[in-house]
Design a protein around this motif. Structure first.
Motif, PDB file in Angstrom:
ATOM      1  N   PHE A 344      40.806  36.405  33.745  1.00 12.82           N
ATOM      2  CA  PHE A 344      40.024  35.250  33.319  1.00 12.82           C
ATOM      3  C   PHE A 344      39.108  34.823  34.456  1.00 12.82           C
ATOM      4  N   ALA A 345      38.014  34.154  34.100  1.00 13.61           N
ATOM      5  CA  ALA A 345      37.046  33.716  35.106  1.00 13.61           C
ATOM      6  C   ALA A 345      37.726  32.793  36.120  1.00 13.61           C
ATOM      7  N   PRO A 346      37.380  32.941  37.407  1.00 15.06           N
ATOM      8  CA  PRO A 346      36.336  33.811  37.949  1.00 15.06           C
ATOM      9  C   PRO A 346      36.841  35.185  38.397  1.00 15.06           C
ATOM     10  N   ASN A 347      38.074  35.542  38.040  1.00 16.25           N
ATOM     11  CA  ASN A 347      38.671  36.775  38.565  1.00 16.25           C
ATOM     12  C   ASN A 347      38.789  37.853  37.488  1.00 16.25           C
ATOM     13  N   VAL A 348      37.699  38.091  36.789  1.00 17.88           N
ATOM     14  CA  VAL A 348      37.699  39.068  35.712  1.00 17.88           C
ATOM     15  C   VAL A 348      37.515  40.472  36.277  1.00 17.88           C
TER      16      VAL A 348
END
Length: 561
Positions: A344-348
């Protein structure tokens, strides 16, 4: 669904598709996961092209064409399945479609894609069978990704169906959880786009529906959002467009623009339709990628670019993936985009497999076709260093078609639930009386890339000990040195197909005879020097003779369960 118990061991040759598993810290080995098993007339053997891949949990299923025909289609659709995150593979061909694959009525089949339906626990492979004009769409179903039923018919009619694609709604939050959707176009009707929906795990399918305004285009890749909306990006007009459904596929919106496409013509006679590649992350953000030259001075070569959307209606500005500097002369094309649905954003997590030429201005005789791979851990704000996973190869090493030399019109990457992206792509080596073009991927714990062979076996295959004899892993020669024998690889997987080469004065001045010292138990070798490894591990010996000269070449055959 009835289990199919006669799953044969796929040959691993140097002409197949490859699947790549990549760890966060470093690239893994590229491994071969299949090879064309057919010998029927009319097809180019050994060739495998145009793959798609999907993963659910620890299971990965890749699908592709086997035995490409010059003017369309192939001998049968092959599949390669791993149930352990890509460590080992089982491969075969789908039943009930072609006369060559067994039980079918058609001469050819094309355009496979694969999906998993979480609600019904079923794998689905969509295919396009035909003899003359393709006007029928099939879906094959499986409970485990290994044993496949004869296909069901999705639709029949039209004039010339093309580029179907399948997806399923696997979002428990969706009111249409469990629905599956197929998109295709009728080329004979001006590429009119059609959609069909299944609500029972792909067992039956609804009528073919057009969009509002009767959108026309090619290569749509439908994606389900957590809300239940189904968005279909596709190539239409002079760019990429999209449309959607909010009622489970009962009706479809009019289309709207995603972005224009500015493309540098790819050299070398390679077949490149520049179809979009689409993926979705855990937030429901859609990513659509294609090749584009807008960031290059005078459009001198292509980058891989992408646009994003949260609803399929409004799209972001086009973003360039920084594989290299915009001043470079490299040309990038045929992307297969993947997004990690567990991020999930921001760690996609994002990953892209693609092809490139180091020099965009090459010719058919000089182009160095190479498969590359690149990843991002922050939704595309920054990217890893790219690395090569296949090639380089000459375009003359790959299947020929009436639209150019072919590795595929589309590619893909998909993440397993351990956060590892798995691309699938085709690569080839110099032909030796036939093509050697197969499917590949990568695997974190697979053999080193020097072997380029995947551990492919039947689920019942046990690991057998390797013979204790010393194994030199090198070329062999006769006592006088007048006859020398070398191989593409000296350590190969069970069932592998390996081109051999005889050189030296004895080979130049006389015919070379080939045999396997251990007889049929040690495999077989053709009169042209192509060795087919047996299904039992061990060290075996290929004998080359010419006149009084005799060379004995050891080859180690292995497998990993």
């Amino acid at each position: 669904m009835t289990p199919r118990l006669d799953l044969h061991l796929a040959r691993v040759s140097l002409i197949g598709l490859c699947l790549l598993c990549v760890a966060d810290s470093a690239p893994a080995s590229s491994v071969q996961i299949s090879a064309d098993p057919f010998t029927n007339p009319g097809s180019q053997h050994m060739t495998e092209v145009e793959p798609h891949i999907y993963a659910y949990g620890s299971t990965i299923v890749g699908v592709f064409q086997q035995g490409r025909v010059f003017d369309g289609g192939c001998s049968d659709i092959g599949f390669a399945t791993s149930t352990d995150y890509g460590l080992t593979w089982q491969a075969d061909s789908l039943p009930g479609i072609t006369v060559w694959g067994g039980g079918g009525q058609y001469q050819r089949v094309s355009d496979p894609s694969v999906a998993y339906n979480e609600a019904f626990g079923v794998w689905l492979i969509e295919t396009l069978p035909f003899d003359g004009s393709p006007h029928e769409i099939f879906v094959s179903r499986s409970g485990d990704g290994l044993n496949w039923d004869n296909p069901v018919t999705v639709t029949t009619g039209g004039s010339y169906f093309d580029k179907p694609w399948i997806t399923c709604d696997n979002w428990p939050t969706s009111p249409f959880y469990g629905n599956c959707y197929i998109e295709w176009d009728d080329a004979g009707a001006g590429d009119l786009i059609l959609m069909s929906t299944s609500t029972d795990g792909g067992a039956t399918w609804g009528p073919a529906l057009t969009t509002a305004g009767q959108a026309r285009g090619l290569g749509g890749q439908p994606l389900a959002l957590p809300s239940g909306r189904l968005v279909v990006p596709y190539a239409g007009g002079s760019g990429v467009r999209s449309f959607f459904s909010d009622d489970g596929g009962n009706s479809w919106s009019s289309s709207r623009a995603v972005a224009s496409v500015n493309e540098h013509g790819v050299a070398g006679g390679i077949r490149n339709a520049n179809l979009p590649s689409a993926a979705i992350d855990g937030d429901g953000t859609i990513y659509v990628a294609w090749s584009d030259c807008r960031f290059r001075t005078s459009c001198h070569s292509n980058d891989i670019v992408f646009s994003t959307s949260s609803d399929g209606e409004t799209w972001s500005d086009v973003t360039r993936i920084p594989i290299d500097d915009v001043a470079s002369i490299a040309d990038h094309f045929l992307p297969g985009f993947g997004a990690d649905r567990n991020t999930f954003a921001p760690n996609v997590g994002l990953a892209v497999v693609y092809y490139y030429y180091p020099d965009a201005n090459c010719s058919a005789s000089t182009c160095q076709l190479t498969a590359g791979f690149i990843t991002s851990q922050d939704g595309g704000n920054s990217w890893s260093d790219p690395f090569d996973v296949g090639g380089p190869m000459l375009v003359s090493w790959i299947a020929n078609t009436n639209q150019g030399r072919m590795v595929g019109d589309y590619f893909s990457t998909f993440y397993t639930d351990d956060g590892v992206p798995h691309p699938i792509f085709g690569a080839g080596t110099p032909p030796l009386g036939m093509f050697f073009q197969s499917m590949y991927s990568t695997c974190v714990n697979c053999p080193s890339s020097s072997s380029r062979q995947a551990p492919i076996a039947r689920s019942s295959e046990e690991v057998a000990p390797i013979a204790a004899e010393e194994w030199p892993a090198e070329a062999a020669q006769s006592p006088s040195g007048a006859l020398r024998v070398s191989a593409e690889a000296y350590r190969v997987n069970i069932g592998a197909i390996v081109p051999l080469n005889a050189s030296g004065p004895a080979a130049e001045n006389g015919a070379v005879r080939w045999e396997v010292e251990e007889g049929a138990a040690g495999g077989s070798v053709s009169g042209g020097g192509v060795y087919a490894a047996p299904l039992s591990p061990g060290v075996y010996h290929v004998i080359a003779s010419s006149g009084a000269e005799r060379a004995r070449l050891p080859i180690k055959v292995f497998t990993v369960r």
